[in-house]
Design a protein around this motif. Structure first.
Motif, PDB file in Angstrom:
ATOM      1  N   TYR A  23       0.912  -1.143  -0.094  1.00 28.60           N
ATOM      2  CA  TYR A  23       0.021   0.336   0.162  1.00 28.60           C
ATOM      3  C   TYR A  23       1.067   0.984  -0.165  1.00 28.60           C
ATOM      4  CZ  TYR A  23      -3.069   3.446   1.177  1.00 28.60           C
ATOM      5  OH  TYR A  23      -3.769   4.545   1.754  1.00 28.60           O
ATOM      6  N   LYS A  27       0.879   4.134  -3.053  1.00 27.91           N
ATOM      7  CA  LYS A  27       0.468   5.305  -2.649  1.00 27.91           C
ATOM      8  C   LYS A  27       1.522   6.625  -3.113  1.00 27.91           C
ATOM      9  CE  LYS A  27      -1.102   8.048   1.494  1.00 27.91           C
ATOM     10  NZ  LYS A  27      -1.170   8.158   3.226  1.00 27.91           N
ATOM     11  N   ASP A 154      -8.154   3.956  -0.311  1.00 29.58           N
ATOM     12  CA  ASP A 154      -9.096   4.076   0.951  1.00 29.58           C
ATOM     13  C   ASP A 154      -9.369   2.044   0.520  1.00 29.58           C
ATOM     14  OD1 ASP A 154      -9.281   5.431   3.611  1.00 29.58           O
ATOM     15  OD2 ASP A 154     -11.422   6.087   2.518  1.00 29.58           O
ATOM     16  N   TYR A 157      -6.185   0.155   0.527  1.00 28.34           N
ATOM     17  CA  TYR A 157      -5.617   0.454   1.380  1.00 28.34           C
ATOM     18  C   TYR A 157      -6.852  -1.583   1.296  1.00 28.34           C
ATOM     19  CZ  TYR A 157      -5.080  -0.222   6.433  1.00 28.34           C
ATOM     20  OH  TYR A 157      -4.580  -0.527   7.814  1.00 28.34           O
ATOM     21  N   CYS A 160      -5.491  -4.487  -0.091  1.00 30.65           N
ATOM     22  CA  CYS A 160      -4.269  -4.709   0.399  1.00 30.65           C
ATOM     23  C   CYS A 160      -4.720  -5.474   1.911  1.00 30.65           C
ATOM     24  CB  CYS A 160      -3.240  -4.010   0.699  1.00 30.65           C
ATOM     25  SG  CYS A 160      -2.661  -3.473  -1.339  1.00 30.65           S
ATOM     26  N   GLU A 161      -5.284  -5.513   2.464  1.00 29.45           N
ATOM     27  CA  GLU A 161      -5.411  -5.710   3.624  1.00 29.45           C
ATOM     28  C   GLU A 161      -6.403  -7.309   3.380  1.00 29.45           C
ATOM     29  OE1 GLU A 161      -4.909  -5.058   6.419  1.00 29.45           O
ATOM     30  OE2 GLU A 161      -3.352  -3.825   6.413  1.00 29.45           O
TER      31      GLU A 161
END
Length: 242
Positions: A23, A27, A154, A157, A160-161
């Motif tokens: 992430y 970014k 968002d 993220y 990725c999580e």
């Protein structure tokens, strides 16, 4: 024309794949207010090489920049191997992005004359809309672009999580028929990320929106662009046709 050779293109594509689970790296690579830009020569290249109703746009990383790489498809949907491929880095807009949507209307006016050639009826009706509407309505394009600007990080993220980045886009499929109109002189295309809800997958998915700008060919002395078309791309994954 910005181009990569075959090896450079493959390396750039592989580099993006390795970034998809990170992430922090994503970014740093993707300011959500930046776009890709392709000139008429680059679009002409993909139109000439492409043999399908769609072409693919790979995402890659080249010289520490996110890039979009144009790949033509054959009639069966397989990517055509080329010696070089046009690409654009993600970049700031040079000027305000003006989206123009023109709707055409037909007015039918009726007049009835008597046998004595006296007018006995006079009415008109408006029929709307008629054909030639943009592929993607302007308001939907604006909504998708604004959603990307405000919510993309968002989305990254979450991906990725939850899936270690496996669900993050690798390429997009874009309709090719509206990239260039025979009666208009293409100037350039701005390609923006968007974010929209998919009824099929029941979740937000990224898209690429190709916004075409045309030169004024009416000899008015103005360089103002006369129209846009908005082409909505589908994302892989989840839709990876081959």
């Amino acid at each position: 024309m910005n181009t990569l050779n075959r090896e450079e293109s493959n390396i750039a594509i592989a580099e993006w794949v390795t970034c998809c689970g990170n992430y922090t790296m994503i970014k740093s690579l993707i300011p959500t207010n930046q776009v890709f830009s392709f000139d008429a020569e680059e679009i002409d290249w993909v139109i000439r090489a492409n043999k399908n109703t769609e072409f693919s746009t790979h995402i890659g990383v080249y010289k520490s920049q996110l890039i979009a790489i144009l790949h033509p498809l054959d009639a069966d949907g397989y990517e055509i191997v080329m010696d070089t491929y046009p690409y654009s880095p993600l970049q700031e807009l040079k000027e305000d992005l003006r989206l123009v949507e023109t709707e055409k209307y037909t007015i039918v006016k009726n007049a009835v004359l008597s046998k004595e050639l006296r007018k006995i009826d006079d009415n008109s009706d408006m029929f709307l809309p008629v054909s030639n509407k943009p592929v993607l309505p302007q308001d939907k394009a604006v909504t998708a672009i604004e959603a990307w600007r405000d919510e993309a990080m968002d989305w990254f993220y979450k991906e990725c999580e939850e899936s270690k980045g496996n669900g993050i886009f690798k390429k997009f499929y874009t309709p090719s028929q509206d990239l260039k109109h025979s009666d208009k002189q293409l100037s350039y295309i701005i390609c923006s990320f968007g974010l929209k809800f998919s009824d099929v997958y029941q979740r937000m998915l990224p898209t690429l929106i190709f916004i075409s700008f045309y030169k004024d060919t009416a000899n008015t002395g103005s360089l103002e662009k006369i129209s846009n078309t908005y082409d909505w791309s589908t994302v892989c994954p989840p839709r990876c046709q081959l």
